[in-house]
Design an enzyme around this catalytic site. Sequence first.
Site, PDB file in Angstrom:
ATOM      1  N   ASP A 189       0.841  -1.203   0.000  1.00 38.40           N
ATOM      2  CA  ASP A 189       0.000   0.000   0.000  1.00 38.40           C
ATOM      3  C   ASP A 189       0.878   1.255   0.000  1.00 38.40           C
ATOM      4  O   ASP A 189       2.001   1.238  -0.524  1.00 38.40           O
ATOM      5  CB  ASP A 189      -0.917  -0.049   1.239  1.00 38.40           C
ATOM      6  CG  ASP A 189      -2.252   0.623   1.007  1.00 38.40           C
ATOM      7  OD1 ASP A 189      -2.246   1.856   0.836  1.00 38.40           O
ATOM      8  OD2 ASP A 189      -3.285  -0.054   1.000  1.00 38.40           O
ATOM      9  N   HIS A 220      -3.609   6.049   3.476  1.00 38.29           N
ATOM     10  CA  HIS A 220      -4.386   4.885   3.020  1.00 38.29           C
ATOM     11  C   HIS A 220      -3.895   3.582   3.655  1.00 38.29           C
ATOM     12  O   HIS A 220      -4.678   2.793   4.202  1.00 38.29           O
ATOM     13  CB  HIS A 220      -4.282   4.833   1.494  1.00 38.29           C
ATOM     14  CG  HIS A 220      -5.188   3.855   0.823  1.00 38.29           C
ATOM     15  ND1 HIS A 220      -4.839   2.532   0.628  1.00 38.29           N
ATOM     16  CD2 HIS A 220      -6.420   4.004   0.270  1.00 38.29           C
ATOM     17  CE1 HIS A 220      -5.831   1.921  -0.024  1.00 38.29           C
ATOM     18  NE2 HIS A 220      -6.793   2.784  -0.246  1.00 38.29           N
ATOM     19  N   ASN A 312     -13.440   0.573  -7.132  1.00 41.41           N
ATOM     20  CA  ASN A 312     -14.457   1.566  -6.757  1.00 41.41           C
ATOM     21  C   ASN A 312     -15.111   2.266  -7.942  1.00 41.41           C
ATOM     22  O   ASN A 312     -15.513   3.410  -7.835  1.00 41.41           O
ATOM     23  CB  ASN A 312     -13.823   2.643  -5.870  1.00 41.41           C
ATOM     24  CG  ASN A 312     -13.252   2.075  -4.601  1.00 41.41           C
ATOM     25  OD1 ASN A 312     -13.685   1.028  -4.126  1.00 41.41           O
ATOM     26  ND2 ASN A 312     -12.262   2.746  -4.057  1.00 41.41           N
ATOM     27  N   SER A 384     -11.225  -0.583  -0.716  1.00 39.94           N
ATOM     28  CA  SER A 384      -9.956  -0.613   0.013  1.00 39.94           C
ATOM     29  C   SER A 384     -10.170  -0.832   1.500  1.00 39.94           C
ATOM     30  O   SER A 384      -9.300  -1.386   2.173  1.00 39.94           O
ATOM     31  CB  SER A 384      -9.207   0.717  -0.158  1.00 39.94           C
ATOM     32  OG  SER A 384      -8.669   0.833  -1.436  1.00 39.94           O
TER      33      SER A 384
END
Length: 421
Positions: A189, A220, A312, A384
């Site tokens: 990530d 994130h 998404n 996520s």
Amino acid sequence: MNKRNIFTAAGLAAFLAASCLTGCKQQEETMTPAATPDVQQVVESGDAYEGRYIVVFKDEAAASFRSRIPAAPARREGKLEYARRVEELAREEVSRLLAEVGIQRDKSTLDNVYGHVFLGFADQLSAEELRILRQDSRVAIVEPDRPVFLEPVEVKESTNAAQSTPWGITRVGGAVESTGLSRWAFVIDSGIDLDHPDLNVNTQYSRSFVGGSADDANGHGTHVAGTIAAKNNSYGVVGVAAGATVVSVRVFGASGQSSNATIINGVDYTAGVVLQGDVVNMSLGGGASTSIDNAVKNLASKGVYVAVAAGNDAANSNYYSPARVNYYNSSNGGKVLTVSAMDSQDRYASFSNYANPPIDVCAPGVSIYSTYKGGGYATLSGTSMATPHIAGIMLVNNGKVYIDGYVKNDPDGKADPIGRR
Ligand SMILES: [Ca+2]
Ligand SMILES: [Ca+2]
């Protein structure tokens, strides 16, 4: 293009009916994912980098290299040294294989070299070099490198306070004390806040592939890590596998942009240092990429459990990598689960990608409160955020994910099972 028609064309084969995803995964393997005719039409993953390619050698061409690498240590100790040695040998071998067809690349300056998930590299190629490699019988894949973006739908930062249990943690069965658990979670990530007081980050195994340290400059990755394993203490939040060890594999900088070549660097490194039973979280994705898919499958083949985000774009997840991966290893249980998102009322998240296969399971992904960069906390939404709920479940259950109902309003008409520990 009508998205439902794309899904219908994929064929609605029998889906997960039993109560345990582990047991169903094999059956799922017999299903064929939808054809992916025109990926760029659906996915806005950005244009390919001019002249930059990912090149993967065939297994046959890598045989000599494989015969020279040392046996992988069966214990945590020695894994870092092993990974470095394989990387060094891969650099030498890629440089040598390229020299055989007249392409000069010094082993020390090769940009991205892969030796664990496959033998390959990514670099700028001239038109002539590209022509040579596309005709090279030793080469399995030549693919343009493309940018990949992190896409949190909503960010609301907040400050540290008395510990609360986020709704998603409760929905998937609550936290399990996991401090000192032998199985670890690798988070590929934007990094993890290495000294976040609510996380146990192993900094020795953490590594950055975008320069600098493995610390999180975006937020994130720290958010993802908290949902997996925030500590059960008096402040902040608590994760599914509370207090478990998390490792930062940093492939996104502060801006949240990366590339397939860089992500494969992270996947390749992780494959070199994981132990069977470890969990890998990939809350990321871009357009369909065979090299990304193969890297993630070969990572899971080490006997590790990989959770990947569906994406998404409210689109068919068969057009995204690694979301479209279906993989289960019957000999060691290694697998890849693709995760869609829902809200606190069990309703499908409006942004979540869909389609079964490849989606295996749905999890909380709307207004998720978790740890954030700089020792903070934040509320984010996205697949996520759903993915690390499943990663946490696999961490505490050694791979098993149970089903607790089915999501409402699934846009593909086939309700995804909701994951539970
Ligand atoms: Ca806490
Ligand atoms: Ca579905």
